[in-house]
Design an enzyme around this catalytic site. Sequence first.
Site, PDB file in Angstrom:
ATOM      1  N   SER A  84       0.792  -1.224   0.000  1.00 56.28           N
ATOM      2  CA  SER A  84       0.000   0.000   0.000  1.00 56.28           C
ATOM      3  C   SER A  84       0.825   1.274   0.000  1.00 56.28           C
ATOM      4  O   SER A  84       0.480   2.251  -0.652  1.00 56.28           O
ATOM      5  CB  SER A  84      -0.947   0.005   1.212  1.00 56.28           C
ATOM      6  OG  SER A  84      -1.865  -1.049   1.117  1.00 56.28           O
ATOM      7  N   THR A  85       1.918   1.295   0.741  1.00 54.92           N
ATOM      8  CA  THR A  85       2.699   2.523   0.877  1.00 54.92           C
ATOM      9  C   THR A  85       4.163   2.275   0.558  1.00 54.92           C
ATOM     10  O   THR A  85       4.626   1.134   0.532  1.00 54.92           O
ATOM     11  CB  THR A  85       2.606   3.086   2.313  1.00 54.92           C
ATOM     12  OG1 THR A  85       3.293   2.194   3.210  1.00 54.92           O
ATOM     13  CG2 THR A  85       1.154   3.214   2.764  1.00 54.92           C
TER      14      THR A  85
END
Length: 212
Positions: free
Chosen positions: A10-11
Amino acid sequence: MIIRAYLRASTSEQDANRAREQLKLFVSEHGARITTFYVENASGAVLERPELQRLLSEAQEGEILLIESVDRLSRLPMATWEKLRNQIQTVGLQLVAADMPITYAALKPSTSDPMQAWMLKAIAQMFLEFMAAFARKDYERRRHVQRQGIETARMAGLYKGRAPDLELHSKIMVLLSGKFSVRQTAALLGCSPSTVQAVKVKSRLLAPPPVE
């Protein structure tokens, strides 16, 4: 057999390559190997992911889309998940999730019984739909818990928001001072125009008044 593996985190603080060796071992146990890896850091709650779209554009009918789990492919709301599912089906990809044994049939030679193959495919699709719905529900639950935690911390005077990326802000200021536009600066640094605009506004507020 062409196997295209999709890895997502996600990041940028998370390692999207984390499952690479696990997936290589997984396919080797099935007497195959991964042809191409597509790796990116992006939210599973949005469809427009560059590497995912590149995979779909390069894939051909009968090839395999390999994922660690369904939530690595999708945390999409239902309507958007259906759009992605239709893209996958239109290309003709077969989806294999390492944590869903029911999908492993795609890695094996086709059965001589067409009815059995049809039933296995239908059951696999049913499980994929269920897991896609579960992945979205889990995403919404996490967001809800996160918002609750932020609100609790804010009420207690403990929440200060996300720490600014000072290095990125410095680069933005350098480009803006070099007469680059907000959009040009965002494109060069790989950030959003809204981030550049926020830094621009903040710099104006913090600038010392002119000497009279």
